[in-house]
Design a protein around this motif. Structure first.
Motif, short mmCIF file in Angstrom:
data_model
loop_
_atom_site.label_atom_id
_atom_site.label_comp_id
_atom_site.label_asym_id
_atom_site.label_seq_id
_atom_site.Cartn_x
_atom_site.Cartn_y
_atom_site.Cartn_z
N VAL A 13 -81.30 12.29 1.11
CA VAL A 13 -80.27 13.13 1.99
C VAL A 13 -78.77 13.90 2.20
O VAL A 13 -78.10 13.54 1.21
CB VAL A 13 -79.91 12.13 3.05
N VAL A 14 -79.58 15.22 2.36
CA VAL A 14 -77.80 16.40 2.42
C VAL A 14 -77.77 16.87 3.92
O VAL A 14 -78.89 17.86 4.48
CB VAL A 14 -78.54 17.01 0.78
N PRO A 15 -77.04 16.79 3.58
CA PRO A 15 -76.21 17.79 5.07
C PRO A 15 -75.94 19.24 4.57
O PRO A 15 -74.87 19.28 3.16
CB PRO A 15 -75.06 17.22 5.16
N TRP A 16 -76.85 20.47 5.10
CA TRP A 16 -76.77 21.93 4.24
C TRP A 16 -76.85 22.47 5.31
O TRP A 16 -78.13 22.41 5.80
CB TRP A 16 -77.48 22.19 3.01
N ALA A 17 -76.54 23.72 5.23
CA ALA A 17 -76.88 24.85 6.43
C ALA A 17 -76.69 25.09 7.71
O ALA A 17 -77.72 24.73 8.77
CB ALA A 17 -77.82 26.14 5.36
N ASP A 18 -76.38 23.56 8.75
CA ASP A 18 -76.21 23.12 9.51
C ASP A 18 -77.54 22.45 10.28
O ASP A 18 -78.00 22.22 11.05
CB ASP A 18 -76.05 24.49 11.09
N ARG A 19 -77.99 22.06 9.27
CA ARG A 19 -79.05 20.48 8.69
C ARG A 19 -78.97 19.41 8.09
O ARG A 19 -78.29 19.33 7.39
CB ARG A 19 -80.43 21.76 8.79
N PRO A 57 -89.41 12.63 -5.60
CA PRO A 57 -88.40 13.53 -6.23
C PRO A 57 -87.17 12.13 -5.21
O PRO A 57 -87.18 11.99 -4.29
CB PRO A 57 -88.53 14.37 -5.40
N ALA A 58 -86.59 12.69 -6.15
CA ALA A 58 -85.10 11.95 -5.51
C ALA A 58 -83.54 12.82 -6.53
O ALA A 58 -82.56 12.12 -6.05
CB ALA A 58 -85.15 10.47 -6.09
N ASN A 59 -83.80 14.16 -6.26
CA ASN A 59 -83.26 14.63 -7.58
C ASN A 59 -81.99 15.67 -6.25
O ASN A 59 -82.74 16.01 -4.63
CB ASN A 59 -83.28 15.33 -8.19
N ARG A 60 -80.57 15.84 -5.63
CA ARG A 60 -80.36 16.85 -5.34
C ARG A 60 -79.32 17.06 -5.71
O ARG A 60 -78.03 16.44 -6.93
CB ARG A 60 -79.97 15.78 -3.68
N MET A 61 -78.49 18.40 -5.54
CA MET A 61 -77.57 18.83 -6.21
C MET A 61 -77.25 19.96 -5.04
O MET A 61 -78.18 20.88 -4.84
CB MET A 61 -77.04 19.33 -6.80
N ILE A 62 -75.59 19.88 -5.29
CA ILE A 62 -75.16 21.46 -4.16
C ILE A 62 -75.32 22.45 -5.47
O ILE A 62 -73.49 21.94 -5.80
CB ILE A 62 -74.38 20.93 -3.22
N HIS A 63 -75.31 23.37 -5.51
CA HIS A 63 -74.83 25.06 -6.33
C HIS A 63 -73.47 25.96 -6.28
O HIS A 63 -74.52 26.71 -5.36
CB HIS A 63 -76.37 25.36 -7.17
N THR A 64 -72.30 25.77 -5.86
CA THR A 64 -71.47 26.14 -5.75
C THR A 64 -71.34 27.86 -5.97
O THR A 64 -71.59 28.44 -4.85
CB THR A 64 -69.88 25.23 -6.04
N GLU A 65 -72.06 28.15 -7.05
CA GLU A 65 -72.12 30.16 -7.43
C GLU A 65 -72.76 30.54 -6.62
O GLU A 65 -72.58 31.83 -6.50
CB GLU A 65 -72.35 29.46 -9.27
N THR A 66 -73.94 29.29 -6.58
CA THR A 66 -75.39 30.16 -6.05
C THR A 66 -75.43 30.09 -4.14
O THR A 66 -76.01 30.63 -3.56
CB THR A 66 -76.36 30.35 -6.59
N ASN A 67 -74.49 28.90 -4.34
CA ASN A 67 -74.78 28.48 -2.61
C ASN A 67 -76.02 28.31 -2.27
O ASN A 67 -76.12 28.24 -1.31
CB ASN A 67 -74.23 29.05 -1.55
N GLN A 68 -76.62 27.12 -2.91
CA GLN A 68 -77.95 26.58 -3.00
C GLN A 68 -77.74 25.20 -3.05
O GLN A 68 -76.98 24.74 -3.42
CB GLN A 68 -79.00 27.51 -3.81
N LEU A 69 -78.99 24.79 -1.51
CA LEU A 69 -79.09 23.39 -1.82
C LEU A 69 -80.27 22.68 -3.05
O LEU A 69 -81.36 23.43 -3.02
CB LEU A 69 -78.84 22.84 -1.08
N LEU A 70 -80.25 22.43 -4.40
CA LEU A 70 -81.10 21.73 -4.64
C LEU A 70 -81.89 20.00 -4.34
O LEU A 70 -80.76 19.03 -4.35
CB LEU A 70 -81.25 21.85 -6.72
N ALA A 78 -78.00 29.38 2.10
CA ALA A 78 -77.33 29.51 3.58
C ALA A 78 -78.25 29.40 4.48
O ALA A 78 -78.16 29.29 5.67
CB ALA A 78 -76.40 30.16 3.10
N GLU A 79 -79.02 30.57 4.46
CA GLU A 79 -79.68 31.13 5.41
C GLU A 79 -80.92 30.34 5.96
O GLU A 79 -82.00 30.35 6.58
CB GLU A 79 -80.37 32.40 5.23
#
Length: 784
Positions: A13-19, A57-70, A78-79
């Motif tokens: 469960v991850v908040p990301w890009a207003d979702r 699956p149960a992995n999650r990570m926010i990769h700051t440099e590429t601004n992506q949610l895994l 971000a779009e």
């Protein structure tokens, strides 16, 4: 959230890009499944993403440099553009992500539940295998461009956590393929491992069951990977285990440090590791992090390290099975594992031939953060040694001392000589230890140590000064149960023992694509009616004679699950016979609607027991079974049936015409159901009851009574009586494993009552009594 698999858990469960982004998982699906990626809008509209490929699956990570949610096999920018790494290019049950050791700006690691390790370039999603996934390859399935050649020899399986720091990748698993793990919770299982470079296998750090691996950076990864600590939490049959990888000032290499914490619930035990899902440590916007582990919400300090180890404290106990959680706006969102079609190893006679839910399903639980403090009162049980041979001078691992009001220690030795045990306390959590006391254990003896509520300290540890055979050092902790006997208003519509104008029946979640809860109303005249509860909480009458008959048969309530006599309630199974308190004697027998449900799984891989007017949490047989049962709340209601549906708990057995915000009335006005969260049950009121092993019972000399439940209650008072002079020895099972020790002996005179109030800090799982001579005796306990 539903799937077509044997289980539908929430993996991340991850908040990301207003979702809010959510993934579900099935039980063992390394090559994809019917599970989905969900996008949830601020107005709570659920969007099922068409890119979904499923899996476990149960992995999650926010990769700051590429601004992506895994999240799972999905990479989201971000779009909100979703790219997918399909399972044929990266097979396995994805369980964790970690920042890359040498190219963190462009690459990340993915680990699988079967020890697989991949490197992924986040620009083109190219995958390089580093360690093979342990699942047997599916013929003709793989399209890996650079598959791994190295097969792992790390012990255990069933991976959970992944993180990186100090030039290494840390991986945790919590299971084993040894067949003994299916029945014996003490079987060696699980592993914490490290990896440093391509061509290397995982290197074993510790052979125990581990789950979460994280650090102060949380799902972003540590911002100072050569300075920030890394934490991993796990357990064994003794207690919880916390590991911390840290580098002290002036130290060249980071080293591991270990600690132990108490368990609130045993439903997460099981050496196979299947009962835990994914415990987490996450930032929810408070001063401390939030940790979930073994049925407790914990405060976990953001700065935790060996030199600053104070601050870990329990917040409350809970019943839900939580796979992940996150702060989203003003709410805490908890992703749960609610209702599995397959009950796996969680089978028992008390459930009869009850069918599982027709379709696996789970939901998100939205709560105010402050609710974390008002669920179940915190209890904690655990050991640093449990019938272990210990050498003289051996220091135990530090065991949590702070955060509980009532605390005590039970020491048991099987040595033929006296043993002196030194008790030390780390007052501030800075690693400075001071001696608190010395305890002399007699040969084959027992010693109980009481800690005053005012006594401070972050950690406690022990050291025997002589070799000891089968040493046990078991701690019992609890906080004040501030609940009253009064139930919250939300339960007002449920029928009590004296109510006659009631409605109720059996419940079963339907299969196929119905996605409804079937309710078969059982009328007093023996007739039945059929209803379905839908997603809009509309309870509608159905004309479905065939479906009614099928549900009535497959959701039938079994007979003779519980027995009773004058002394107490009696539960028997293949492993033994136990006694429980009764809340209201009128509930010893069925009400006007006939049999009432005693046992059912309402959260995946553990049961809810309804006995004598009290709800109990009942671990699966492989997690200790009935010996590790604990009370939740005493309701003293005639609850006909209960079931899980769309992540909610549904109860039948209501007063006719009952109304309230938790009550759903049928469209024909003839019946109603109660709907809420399983953790609402804590608000029924404090567990309480009366009973014991004997009441005017003919007792044989030297024969132990049945065990009577002791754990999980607040004020406990014992009354003993005999028809002749005798000595009664009261024994306690201090570990829930059949380790019986003498609590105290009481001399009884004919016909006179002996009263005893147990100290507030004394803890045990069960009590039993033994009389020196034969006679007619009573041993009754009142829990308030």
């Amino acid at each position: 959230m539903f799937n077509a698999e044997g289980e539908c858990g929430t993996g991340a469960v991850v908040p990301w890009a207003d979702r809010l982004w959510v993934i579900t998982y099935g039980p063992h699906l390394p090559f994809g499944s019917s599970d989905k990626l969900y996008e949830i809008t601020p107005d709570l509209k659920q969007i099922v993403r068409p890119e979904s490929v499923g899996g476990t699956p149960a992995n999650r990570m926010i990769h700051t440099e590429t601004n992506q949610l895994l999240i799972g096999p999905y990479v989201i920018d971000a779009e909100r553009t979703v790219r997918v790494i399909p399972p044929n290019r990266m097979p396995g049950r994805l369980t964790g992500n970690a920042r890359h050791l040498t190219d963190p700006e462009h690459k990340v690691y993915y680990a699988t539940m079967e020890e697989g390790l991949y490197e992924v370039d986040l620009s083109d999603l190219s995958v390089t295998g580093l360690i093979q996934d342990g699942n047997k390859p599916k013929p003709g399935f793989s399209e890996e461009s650079a598959p791994a050649r190295l097969a792992s020899a790390l012990p255990g399986y069933h991976g959970k956590g992944l993180y990186s720091g100090f030039g290494r990748v840390i991986y945790a698993n919590n299971g084993d393929r040894d067949k003994r793990v299916l029945t014996d919770p003490s079987t060696p299982s699980g592993a914490l491992g490290e990896w440093r470079e391509a061509g290397q296998d995982w290197q074993l750090v510790r052979r125990n069951q581990f789950t979460e691996v994280t650090g102060p950076g949380g799902i972003y990864g540590n911002s100072q990977p050569n300075k920030d600590p890394v934490w991993s939490v796990g357990w064994d049959h003794r207690s919880l285990i916390l590991m911390c990888l840290a580098k002290a000032e002036g130290q060249q290499e980071a080293t591991w440090h270990s600690y132990r914490l108490p368990k609130s619930s045993h439903s997460y035990d099981g050496a196979h590791g299947w009962n835990t899902e994914w415990p987490r440590i996450r930032d929810i916007g408070e001063d401390s992090l939030l940790m979930t582990m073994h049925g407790a919400f914990w405060k976990f300090p953001k700065s935790f390290s060996p030199s600053q180890s104070s601050g870990i404290m329990p917040r409350s106990n809970y019943l839900k099975v939580i796979g992940d959680f996150a702060r989203w706006g003003d709410r805490l969102v908890l992703g749960c594992d609610d209702s599995a079609n397959k009950e796996f190893l969680n089978v028992r006679k008390a459930k009869g031939s009850l069918a599982g839910p027709g379709k696996s399903q789970s939901n998100l639980w939205f709560i105010a953060p402050e609710k974390l403090e008002s669920l179940g009162p915190a209890i904690g049980r655990g050991a640093v040694w449990l019938q272990d041979d210990v050498k003289a001078g051996t220091l135990s691992e530090p065991y949590l001392f702070a955060g509980y009001t009532h605390r005590s220690l039970q020491l048991v030795s099987q040595s033929d000589h006296e043993v002196e045990v030194v008790v030390e306390v780390d007052l501030q959590g800075d690693g400075s230890w001071q001696e608190r006391q010395r305890v002399l254990l007699p040969a084959r003896g027992v010693q109980w140590v009481d800690f005053a509520p005012t006594e401070s300290g972050a950690w406690i540890r022990l050291k025997p000064l002589q070799d000891v055979k089968a040493l046990t050092a078991f701690f019992h902790y609890r906080n004040e149960d501030k609940r009253t006997p009064d139930a919250a208003d939300m339960f007002a519509g449920l029928a009590g023992p004296a109510d006659l104008d009631v409605t109720g029946g059996v419940l079963l979640a339907r299969g196929g694509e119905f996605k409804t809860l079937r309710y078969v109303l059982e009328n007093r005249d023996g007739t039945r009616a059929c209803y379905d509860l839908g997603s809009a909480f509309d309870l509608t009458a159905q004309q479905d004679p065939e479906g009614l008959a099928w549900t009535a048969k497959h959701a039938a309530i079994p007979e003779n699950v519980l027995d009773h006599d004058e002394a107490s309630l009696i539960y028997s199974d293949e492993k033994g016979r136990w006694r429980l308190p009764r809340g209201d004697a009128a509930l010893d027998t069925s009400g006007i609607l006939g049999l009432e449900r005693v046992c059912r799984e309402v959260c995946t891989e553990r049961d809810l027991l309804n006995a004598g007017g009290t709800f109990f949490e009942l671990p699966a047989e492989n997690a200790g079974g009935f010996a590790k049962v604990r009370p939740v709340a005493t309701h003293n209601r005639r609850i006909k049936d209960y079931a899980s549906y769309r992540g909610l708990l549904v109860l039948s057995g209501l007063k006719a015409g009952a109304q309230g915000e938790h009550i759903v009335t049928s469209d024909d006005g003839k019946t109603s159901l109660w709907v809420g969260a399983v953790d609402d049950l804590w608000q029924f009121g404090k567990p309480r009851g009366i009973g014991g092993p004997w009441k005017d019972t003919s007792v044989k000399a030297g024969e132990a009574s049945d065990p009577y439940l002791f754990t999980g209650y607040d004020r406990k008072h014992l009354t003993l009586q005999s028809d002749h002079a005798t000595t009664v020895r009261v024994e306690a099972d201090v570990s829930g494993t059949g380790l019986w020790v003498t609590y105290r002996s009481f001399d009884l005179k004919p016909g006179e009552k002996v009263e005893h109030e147990f100290p507030a800090s004394f803890g045990a799982y069960w009590l039993r009594c033994v009389s020196d001579t034969a006679g007619v005796m009573s041993a009754q306990l009142k829990y308030e």
